[in-house]
Write a protein that holds these residues in place. Structure first.
Motif, PDB file in Angstrom:
ATOM      1  N   PHE A   3       1.893   9.677  -5.097  1.00 36.35           N
ATOM      2  CA  PHE A   3       1.607   9.268  -3.734  1.00 36.35           C
ATOM      3  C   PHE A   3       0.800   7.968  -3.782  1.00 36.35           C
ATOM      4  O   PHE A   3       0.037   7.723  -4.713  1.00 36.35           O
ATOM      5  N   CYS A   4       0.934   7.163  -2.724  1.00 35.67           N
ATOM      6  CA  CYS A   4      -0.042   6.107  -2.468  1.00 35.67           C
ATOM      7  C   CYS A   4      -0.192   5.999  -0.951  1.00 35.67           C
ATOM      8  O   CYS A   4       0.696   6.398  -0.199  1.00 35.67           O
ATOM      9  N   ASN A   5      -1.350   5.505  -0.496  1.00 34.00           N
ATOM     10  CA  ASN A   5      -1.592   5.534   0.944  1.00 34.00           C
ATOM     11  C   ASN A   5      -2.360   4.304   1.399  1.00 34.00           C
ATOM     12  O   ASN A   5      -2.982   3.599   0.602  1.00 34.00           O
ATOM     13  N   VAL A   6      -2.298   4.056   2.691  1.00 30.70           N
ATOM     14  CA  VAL A   6      -3.000   2.924   3.298  1.00 30.70           C
ATOM     15  C   VAL A   6      -3.280   3.264   4.747  1.00 30.70           C
ATOM     16  O   VAL A   6      -2.520   3.988   5.396  1.00 30.70           O
ATOM     17  N   TRP A   7      -4.402   2.771   5.256  1.00 31.48           N
ATOM     18  CA  TRP A   7      -4.735   2.872   6.682  1.00 31.48           C
ATOM     19  C   TRP A   7      -4.540   1.532   7.340  1.00 31.48           C
ATOM     20  O   TRP A   7      -4.744   0.471   6.734  1.00 31.48           O
ATOM     21  N   VAL A   8      -4.162   1.567   8.632  1.00 29.67           N
ATOM     22  CA  VAL A   8      -3.993   0.326   9.367  1.00 29.67           C
ATOM     23  C   VAL A   8      -4.323   0.573  10.828  1.00 29.67           C
ATOM     24  O   VAL A   8      -4.204   1.691  11.338  1.00 29.67           O
ATOM     25  N   GLY A   9      -4.755  -0.455  11.523  1.00 34.36           N
ATOM     26  CA  GLY A   9      -5.060  -0.338  12.949  1.00 34.36           C
ATOM     27  C   GLY A   9      -5.279  -1.706  13.556  1.00 34.36           C
ATOM     28  O   GLY A   9      -5.212  -2.730  12.882  1.00 34.36           O
ATOM     29  N   VAL A  28      10.263  -0.699   7.854  1.00 34.19           N
ATOM     30  CA  VAL A  28       9.783  -1.114   9.171  1.00 34.19           C
ATOM     31  C   VAL A  28       9.951   0.071  10.115  1.00 34.19           C
ATOM     32  O   VAL A  28      11.072   0.568  10.318  1.00 34.19           O
ATOM     33  N   ILE A  29       8.829   0.520  10.677  1.00 33.86           N
ATOM     34  CA  ILE A  29       8.821   1.732  11.479  1.00 33.86           C
ATOM     35  C   ILE A  29       8.462   1.402  12.925  1.00 33.86           C
ATOM     36  O   ILE A  29       7.440   0.756  13.188  1.00 33.86           O
ATOM     37  N   ASP A  30       9.296   1.836  13.851  1.00 31.36           N
ATOM     38  CA  ASP A  30       8.991   1.726  15.277  1.00 31.36           C
ATOM     39  C   ASP A  30       8.012   2.844  15.628  1.00 31.36           C
ATOM     40  O   ASP A  30       8.346   4.030  15.545  1.00 31.36           O
ATOM     41  N   VAL A  31       6.808   2.468  15.994  1.00 33.28           N
ATOM     42  CA  VAL A  31       5.772   3.478  16.261  1.00 33.28           C
ATOM     43  C   VAL A  31       5.461   3.602  17.750  1.00 33.28           C
ATOM     44  O   VAL A  31       4.401   4.105  18.134  1.00 33.28           O
ATOM     45  N   ALA A  32       6.389   3.169  18.594  1.00 33.17           N
ATOM     46  CA  ALA A  32       6.147   3.241  20.038  1.00 33.17           C
ATOM     47  C   ALA A  32       5.862   4.676  20.481  1.00 33.17           C
ATOM     48  O   ALA A  32       5.000   4.915  21.342  1.00 33.17           O
ATOM     49  N   LYS A  33       6.555   5.644  19.880  1.00 35.63           N
ATOM     50  CA  LYS A  33       6.344   7.040  20.282  1.00 35.63           C
ATOM     51  C   LYS A  33       5.091   7.638  19.648  1.00 35.63           C
ATOM     52  O   LYS A  33       4.694   8.753  19.983  1.00 35.63           O
ATOM     53  N   PHE A  34       4.490   6.901  18.700  1.00 33.05           N
ATOM     54  CA  PHE A  34       3.228   7.339  18.090  1.00 33.05           C
ATOM     55  C   PHE A  34       2.088   6.442  18.551  1.00 33.05           C
ATOM     56  O   PHE A  34       1.177   6.148  17.807  1.00 33.05           O
ATOM     57  N   LYS A  35       2.144   5.976  19.767  1.00 35.17           N
ATOM     58  CA  LYS A  35       1.231   4.946  20.265  1.00 35.17           C
ATOM     59  C   LYS A  35      -0.218   5.271  19.887  1.00 35.17           C
ATOM     60  O   LYS A  35      -0.780   6.303  20.274  1.00 35.17           O
ATOM     61  N   SER A  36      -0.833   4.373  19.124  1.00 34.59           N
ATOM     62  CA  SER A  36      -2.196   4.584  18.662  1.00 34.59           C
ATOM     63  C   SER A  36      -2.763   3.265  18.161  1.00 34.59           C
ATOM     64  O   SER A  36      -2.030   2.314  17.884  1.00 34.59           O
ATOM     65  N   SER A  37      -4.085   3.212  18.068  1.00 40.61           N
ATOM     66  CA  SER A  37      -4.737   2.039  17.477  1.00 40.61           C
ATOM     67  C   SER A  37      -5.048   2.266  16.001  1.00 40.61           C
ATOM     68  O   SER A  37      -5.637   1.407  15.339  1.00 40.61           O
ATOM     69  N   PHE A  38      -4.638   3.449  15.474  1.00 39.43           N
ATOM     70  CA  PHE A  38      -4.965   3.810  14.109  1.00 39.43           C
ATOM     71  C   PHE A  38      -3.834   4.627  13.499  1.00 39.43           C
ATOM     72  O   PHE A  38      -3.302   5.546  14.129  1.00 39.43           O
ATOM     73  N   TYR A  39      -3.471   4.289  12.248  1.00 41.14           N
ATOM     74  CA  TYR A  39      -2.424   5.013  11.546  1.00 41.14           C
ATOM     75  C   TYR A  39      -2.819   5.241  10.085  1.00 41.14           C
ATOM     76  O   TYR A  39      -3.352   4.346   9.432  1.00 41.14           O
ATOM     77  N   LYS A  40      -2.536   6.446   9.611  1.00 42.90           N
ATOM     78  CA  LYS A  40      -2.632   6.751   8.193  1.00 42.90           C
ATOM     79  C   LYS A  40      -1.209   6.870   7.662  1.00 42.90           C
ATOM     80  O   LYS A  40      -0.399   7.638   8.195  1.00 42.90           O
ATOM     81  N   ILE A  41      -0.910   6.117   6.626  1.00 42.10           N
ATOM     82  CA  ILE A  41       0.441   6.065   6.072  1.00 42.10           C
ATOM     83  C   ILE A  41       0.398   6.544   4.630  1.00 42.10           C
ATOM     84  O   ILE A  41      -0.455   6.100   3.853  1.00 42.10           O
ATOM     85  N   VAL A  42       1.311   7.421   4.265  1.00 44.41           N
ATOM     86  CA  VAL A  42       1.436   7.883   2.887  1.00 44.41           C
ATOM     87  C   VAL A  42       2.853   7.603   2.412  1.00 44.41           C
ATOM     88  O   VAL A  42       3.827   7.941   3.088  1.00 44.41           O
ATOM     89  N   ILE A  43       2.949   6.976   1.259  1.00 39.62           N
ATOM     90  CA  ILE A  43       4.232   6.725   0.603  1.00 39.62           C
ATOM     91  C   ILE A  43       4.370   7.749  -0.520  1.00 39.62           C
ATOM     92  O   ILE A  43       3.551   7.788  -1.440  1.00 39.62           O
ATOM     93  N   GLU A  44       5.383   8.572  -0.432  1.00 42.96           N
ATOM     94  CA  GLU A  44       5.597   9.611  -1.437  1.00 42.96           C
ATOM     95  C   GLU A  44       6.826   9.294  -2.271  1.00 42.96           C
ATOM     96  O   GLU A  44       7.951   9.244  -1.766  1.00 42.96           O
ATOM     97  N   GLY A  45       6.607   9.055  -3.557  1.00 40.10           N
ATOM     98  CA  GLY A  45       7.708   8.879  -4.486  1.00 40.10           C
ATOM     99  C   GLY A  45       7.864  10.110  -5.349  1.00 40.10           C
ATOM    100  O   GLY A  45       7.062  11.050  -5.270  1.00 40.10           O
TER     101      GLY A  45
END
Length: 407
Positions: free
Chosen positions: A400-406, A379-396
């Motif tokens: 890698f795996c990734n997802v977009w959200v907005g 769970v990430i607090d994104v208040a300092k990254f305020k945006s209507s769009f995020y690209k997220i990458v999970i690196e193990g």
């Protein structure tokens, strides 16, 4: 003493032999839903799966999410070629209006690291090579396919068009004969074979014995190609991987249509002889986007980190860390989930609010969390990254795996 010497000599000679050359081929048979391929007798496909495996698979991206992808032919082909869904590769229909070549296809990746490797395309549809692969186009990286047999759908003298679409079956036969012969004689390093007749029968007849017969034809065609692969492996120091799949299913009412997000339109399949198939392949319904990174891994194609972070597909062979990424944005908090494929180790969560990659630029990712892999949530607090769009990458450690959200 003589026996010991002979055994030692044999072992020395075996150890001094050069490594096997790796070769790959993928076949797309158009428009066959999973329930049909599982109903019709397919001895050749079954024989390939006996060496490797079979999986119920999917197309269509994340239903309701950024990556939701039309279950349309060229869209599916490009999802396989690039390992990305339509929100990235930008091929929304069969007109192929504006493919985004910043998302490289597997031919381009291979040529970039091994320009001496040979490639081939055998297809009933010319646009597969000229528009999707972008053969010879500067905007597509000036990729050059070394050998091709395609465009016969435009040759109405040799293949006069008929209302029953039987001309397409004859073209498919020519495509397969050419592919089988060329593989046997020249053994290209990466080959794409595309066959259309099954989709034509689906559109014309729906759930009908004509479609089932077309699948039986397909199986015999695959057998001819498979025999050429086996010939190469038996007579040369070559190690071949083959993936056979489809680009979409069909509607559940008539079986004639596709393009939507119903289960039957999304449900597809993969046959392969690949060794080392993982639990993701067998247990988590892999996607068409997973074939490209799987072939890349087999061919030892080293994809740069920035591009790996954008690829939606995940290898279906070998060790994995995390799969099935999901994200929900609510009240300045991102809840990110994944399925852990192992219990030990950690994953890093990377985040950016830009998408410069889309236009050939570079996105600056921030490392926002490092959590135990087995937790399967961050769970990430994104208040300092305020945006209507995020690209997220999970690196193990392993992928890698990734997802977009907005919003």
């Amino acid at each position: 003493m003589n026996k010991i010497f002979i055994i030692a000599l044999i072992l020395f000679q075996a150890g001094s032999l050069p490594a096997q050359t790796k070769k790959a081929i993928f076949i797309i048979a158009d428009g066959i839903p999973a329930d049909v391929i599982e109903k019709v007798k397919t001895p050749a496909l079954d024989a390939i799966a006996k060496v490797g495996g079979y999986a119920n698979a999917h197309v269509g991206g994340e239903k309701g999410g950024y990556s939701q992808t039309p279950t349309i032919s060229a869209v599916g082909y490009n999802s396989l070629l690039t390992g990305t869904w339509v929100n990235k590769h930008n091929v929304w229909g069969n007109d192929i209006k504006a493919p985004n070549y910043n998302y490289w296809n597997i031919f381009r990746f291979l040529e970039s690291v091994s320009p001496q490797k040979k490639t081939a395309v055998f297809s009933t549809w010319l646009d597969n090579r000229t528009k999707l692969v972008g053969d010879g186009l500067a905007t597509a990286g000036d990729v050059h396919i070394d050998h091709h047999m395609d465009g016969m759908e435009n040759d109405t003298l040799r293949f006069p068009h008929d209302d029953q679409r039987e001309f397409m079956h004859r073209i498919d036969e020519q495509v397969v004969d050419s592919a089988a012969a060329y593989i046997r004689s020249a053994a290209p390093d990466l080959t794409w074979v595309y066959l259309e007749y099954t989709d034509d029968m689906g559109h014309k007849y729906g759930d009908h014995h004509k479609l089932y017969t077309a699948v039986e034809y397909l199986d015999k065609q695959v057998q001819r190609i498979w025999e050429s692969v086996q010939y190469r492996e038996k007579n040369f120091r070559e190690n071949w991987v083959i993936y056979i799949t489809t680009d979409h299913g069909r509607d559940s009412i008539t079986g004639k249509n596709h393009g939507g997000q119903s289960d039957r339109e999304r449900n597809t399949w993969i046959f392969t002889n690949a060794k080392g198939l993982n639990d993701y392949f067998y247990k988590h319904q892999p996607g068409i986007v997973d074939i490209m990174p799987s072939i890349s891994l087999f061919l030892d194609i080293q994809i740069p980190r920035e591009q790996r972070m954008e690829i939606d597909g995940i290898p279906v062979t070998g060790k994995l860390s995390a799969v099935l990424p999901k994200a929900i944005l609510y009240n300045d908090h991102l809840t990110i989930n994944w399925k852990a494929m192992q219990k030990k180790s950690k994953v890093k969560i990377w985040l950016t609010t830009s998408n410069y990659f889309k236009t050939g630029g570079k996105d600056n990712y921030s490392l926002v969390a490092e959590v135990p892999l087995e937790k399967e949530e961050a769970v990430i607090d994104v208040a300092k990254f305020k945006s209507s769009f995020y690209k997220i990458v999970i690196e193990g450690p392993d992928n890698f795996c990734n997802v977009w959200v907005g919003q």
